[in-house]
Design a protein around this motif. Sequence first.
Motif: not given
Lengths: 66, 398
Positions: B197-208, B213-215
């Motif tokens: 999940i963290v890896a996917q947020k890093r790809v999307s760049g989302s801070t929503d 936000l943490m990633a």
Amino acid sequence: MSATVRIDQAKCIGSGQCVLAAPDVFDQSDDDGLGIVLVPHPPAELLPGVRDAVDRCPAQVVTLEE
Amino acid sequence: MTEAAVCPVHHERDHPLLNGPTGFAEAVSDGPVKMVWPNGVEAWVVASYAGVRQVLSDPRFTTRKGGQPEMRTDDGEPVLDADQPGNINAIDGPEHMRLRRPLARGFMVKRMNQLRPRIQQIVDEHLDVMEAKGGPVDLVTSLCLPLPSLVIAELLGVPPEHQELFQATARDMFGKNGSKDEYIAHATKLSEVLAPIVAQKRVSGSTDDLIGLMANDTDFSMEELIFLCIGMLAAGHETTSNFLGLFTLHLFERPDQLEVLRRDPSRADVVVEELLRYTVGHLGGPGLTRRATEDVEVDGVLIKAGDWVSVSLLANLDEELCPRAGELDLEREAVSHLGFGFGPHQCLGANLARAELQIGLRTLFERFPNLRPAVPVTEMSYRTDMITYGAAEIPVVW
């Protein structure tokens, strides 16, 4: 002499208790969540809320000079 | 003033809602006393309002436990290593601020207010199901547990299909009797779910959401980030859930006070503050621990450098805080209670918990004005095997 409200942002933890106590005087910054003073010299009717904010602030960084 | 008494932390309560551990309040009524924990460690217990605020906010008291972690199994085996990266409760000063401050943005008052319609929706849906089922039902599984659990997962940005795993893991991780190996196995399982999940947020760049936000917007290491997630998931599951249940039980026992909420549900915010003050106060018992780094005087007692101190939220019933502090008075204006702690480590999720408790409690009694316990409150089963206290089941009818 008007009252002066300050937040020591270097020590603020962004808990938002000041916003709950006195929403007309305090807000939190969208950038970092830290407390900000909207009304640095609040009129007398807002002072009870500010005193509550001073009391409630867990990091004890809200000050009021009267 | 300095006699050692046996700390009744794991002992019975005379009443599941209204008394802390038997004998505790009497033991601490004359100011700080030294008590011996079941693992043999001696600690001062501070239970006055001013004393607890002082201990929790004075930097001369550290949360670093000098290699002696707080969470222990019954055998005294440490569960959490004090130097676990991301253990926000075991660090002080600038290091603590580095982890704490970026998270504050995720729990801002206005962000919690934006979340209210979604919280209301979750409450409504669960009460629909409860109504359709017909009583008696268990309020804990119908509302108290799923509400905070769904909300914290959404805030973090965790897909709902992992709900069951998170609920089960949080329950096991907060038990008093688990071994270190079991704890590590749970943490590992959660890490395996969280890492992609963290890896996917890093790809999307989302801070929503909080994981985004943490990633994407902090300097947290992966290990810190995962551990913070686990901490927030666990805290979000257990605490609010227990309090929603305990508040309901207190109101069952005090129909006159329930009437105050019914008369003016718009005061749910003030009502929740008083219920927090009162409920936490009556749970009593030794709680958060700190260690003095210098000699400090608290409530007229000299606490020496190196001494352990445990604060009791019995302080919420101190007359210094408000008159008739031992009584529940829902018409009282909100006071600066210590239900969420105090000082730089005050509960990060306090504003989230408030929103959930206000909406949950108000809606519950609006939807079911005749809601009542199916068995006497004193005969329900309580979770004495957990670090967090609450009712195991709350059978209700309406």
